[in-house]
Design a protein around this motif. Structure first.
Motif, short mmCIF file in Angstrom:
data_model
loop_
_atom_site.label_atom_id
_atom_site.label_comp_id
_atom_site.label_asym_id
_atom_site.label_seq_id
_atom_site.Cartn_x
_atom_site.Cartn_y
_atom_site.Cartn_z
N ASP A 114 0.83 -1.21 0.00
CA ASP A 114 0.00 0.00 0.00
C ASP A 114 0.87 1.26 0.00
O ASP A 114 0.83 2.06 0.94
CB ASP A 114 -0.94 -0.02 1.20
CG ASP A 114 -2.00 1.07 1.15
OD1 ASP A 114 -2.13 1.70 0.08
OD2 ASP A 114 -2.67 1.29 2.17
N ILE A 115 1.60 1.48 -1.06
CA ILE A 115 2.51 2.62 -1.13
C ILE A 115 1.76 3.95 -1.24
O ILE A 115 2.31 5.01 -0.93
CB ILE A 115 3.49 2.49 -2.31
CG1 ILE A 115 2.73 2.30 -3.61
CG2 ILE A 115 4.47 1.36 -2.07
CD1 ILE A 115 3.63 2.29 -4.83
N ALA A 116 0.50 3.90 -1.68
CA ALA A 116 -0.28 5.14 -1.84
C ALA A 116 -1.18 5.41 -0.64
O ALA A 116 -1.94 6.38 -0.65
CB ALA A 116 -1.12 5.06 -3.11
N LEU A 149 0.43 15.18 1.21
CA LEU A 149 0.95 15.69 2.48
C LEU A 149 -0.14 15.74 3.54
O LEU A 149 0.04 15.28 4.66
CB LEU A 149 1.55 17.09 2.28
CG LEU A 149 1.97 17.84 3.55
CD1 LEU A 149 3.03 17.06 4.31
CD2 LEU A 149 2.46 19.24 3.21
N TRP A 150 -1.30 16.32 3.17
CA TRP A 150 -2.37 16.52 4.14
C TRP A 150 -3.63 15.73 3.83
O TRP A 150 -4.51 15.63 4.70
CB TRP A 150 -2.76 18.01 4.18
CG TRP A 150 -1.66 18.95 4.48
CD1 TRP A 150 -1.12 19.87 3.62
CD2 TRP A 150 -0.94 19.10 5.72
NE1 TRP A 150 -0.11 20.57 4.24
CE2 TRP A 150 0.02 20.12 5.53
CE3 TRP A 150 -1.02 18.47 6.94
CZ2 TRP A 150 0.88 20.52 6.54
CZ3 TRP A 150 -0.16 18.86 7.95
CH2 TRP A 150 0.77 19.87 7.75
N SER A 151 -3.75 15.22 2.64
CA SER A 151 -5.05 14.68 2.24
C SER A 151 -4.92 13.53 1.25
O SER A 151 -3.86 13.31 0.66
CB SER A 151 -5.87 15.79 1.57
OG SER A 151 -5.26 16.17 0.33
N THR A 210 9.68 14.03 -10.83
CA THR A 210 11.05 14.19 -10.41
C THR A 210 11.54 15.63 -10.41
O THR A 210 11.02 16.48 -11.14
CB THR A 210 11.97 13.36 -11.33
OG1 THR A 210 13.34 13.56 -10.98
CG2 THR A 210 11.78 13.76 -12.79
N LYS A 211 12.56 15.89 -9.58
CA LYS A 211 13.22 17.19 -9.57
C LYS A 211 14.44 17.20 -10.49
O LYS A 211 15.08 18.25 -10.66
CB LYS A 211 13.66 17.54 -8.14
CG LYS A 211 12.49 17.80 -7.20
CD LYS A 211 12.99 18.19 -5.81
CE LYS A 211 11.83 18.49 -4.87
NZ LYS A 211 12.31 18.87 -3.51
N LYS A 233 5.51 13.27 -4.15
CA LYS A 233 5.69 11.84 -3.86
C LYS A 233 4.34 11.13 -3.80
O LYS A 233 4.22 9.98 -4.21
CB LYS A 233 6.44 11.67 -2.54
CG LYS A 233 7.92 12.00 -2.62
CD LYS A 233 8.62 11.70 -1.30
CE LYS A 233 10.13 11.97 -1.42
NZ LYS A 233 10.83 11.72 -0.13
N GLY A 234 3.34 11.84 -3.30
CA GLY A 234 2.00 11.26 -3.25
C GLY A 234 1.46 10.97 -4.63
O GLY A 234 0.83 9.94 -4.86
N VAL A 235 1.71 11.89 -5.57
CA VAL A 235 1.30 11.67 -6.96
C VAL A 235 2.03 10.45 -7.52
O VAL A 235 1.43 9.57 -8.16
CB VAL A 235 1.59 12.92 -7.83
CG1 VAL A 235 1.29 12.62 -9.30
CG2 VAL A 235 0.77 14.11 -7.35
N GLN A 236 3.33 10.39 -7.27
CA GLN A 236 4.14 9.26 -7.75
C GLN A 236 3.64 7.94 -7.18
O GLN A 236 3.44 6.96 -7.91
CB GLN A 236 5.60 9.47 -7.35
CG GLN A 236 6.53 8.35 -7.81
CD GLN A 236 6.76 8.36 -9.30
OE1 GLN A 236 7.32 9.30 -9.84
NE2 GLN A 236 6.31 7.31 -9.99
#
Length: 261
Positions: A114-116, A149-151, A210-211, A233-236
């Motif tokens: 469950d990475i997401a 981050l928050w949601s 990515t940055k 990271k959440g999108v990834q």
């Protein structure tokens, strides 16, 4: 002269009475407004699906309710799939509540990886097939979500019929920091996704938020949001999960092999 106890009793009676009257009014309003709220919710969802398919601009004020409904009915077909087998199944896809199904232990499962941070995945999912005026398939839209981050951030990912080329990624529900993570809804950032490839030649998930400028400029890369590392990271993680074996990977593989024809 009335006693102190009598005065308190009358006051309490009035307060309780007012509370009951207010409760009746609020309950009545909720019941009466629910159909309208559900209609607006459905309309809003259709609008963002159409935006992901590049059929309307969800932010354009000139897009009317009638236009959204007519365009959706004309070009979009909602279908239910079994998430584990990737097969189409019978059922009312428009009425299916995927969030509700994911909360029910009888109609969902706990993912192994469950990475997401989705916690549970519904056994069934809705996908949206978009056709042109001639009835030719132009894109497939997959609902994806994951924690930022928050949601929990909810989006529609539109892919070309090759099931690999991104046509659009539209976040429609998120509670990230305005001006930072909230930029997932910025048109300029959304435009960066057009034409990117989700998988590499070996069939592995390769899309990268990515940055690294060199990677971001590649066919598999998208610039991370400035100042919003955890949201990026959440999108990834959302894409890694939903494009993987516990998400839509089986359906995508079947679709590539003619499962949509």
């Amino acid at each position: 002269m009335a006693s102190h106890k009598d005065s308190f009793g009358r006051t309490l009676f009035i307060v309780v009475g007012l509370c009951l009257i207010c409760a009746v009014f609020v309950s009545t309003a909720v019941v009466m407004l629910k159909p309208t709220q559900e209609e607006n919710k459905q309309l809003d969802k259709q609008k963002y699906i159409l935006e992901a398919a590049s059929l309307v601009d969800a932010k354009a004020e000139k897009v009317s309710k009638a236009q959204i409904i007519d365009t959706y009915k004309k070009y979009v077909e909602a279908r239910l799939i079994d998430i584990k087998t990737g097969e189409f199944i019978a059922g009312d896809a428009e009425a299916f509540d995927q969030k509700k199904a994911a909360r029910d232990v009888k109609t969902s499962f706990v993912p192994e990886n469950d990475i997401a941070s989705v916690k549970r995945v519904a056994d069934q999912a809705v996908v949206y097939l978009v056709h042109d005026d001639a009835g030719k398939l132009t894109s497939v839209i997959l609902p994806v979500h994951g924690y930022g981050l928050w949601s929990t951030m909810y989006a529609f990912l539109a892919v070309e019929p090759d099931m690999n080329t991104v046509k659009g990624l539209v976040y429609y529900d998120q509670g990230e920091t305005p001006g930072l993570g909230g930029e997932v809804q910025n048109p300029k950032w959304k435009h960066l996704w057009h034409g990117k490839k989700l998988y590499d030649e070996q069939g592995r998930v390769a899309i990268s938020v990515t940055k690294n400028p060199a990677v971001a400029a590649s066919i598999h890369g998208v610039d991370a949001l400035s100042g919003a590392t955890l949201t990026s990271k959440g999108v990834q993680h959302s894409l890694d999960f939903w494009l993987g074996k516990e998400g839509f990977a089986t359906f995508i593989e079947k679709a590539r092999n003619g499962g949509l024809s």
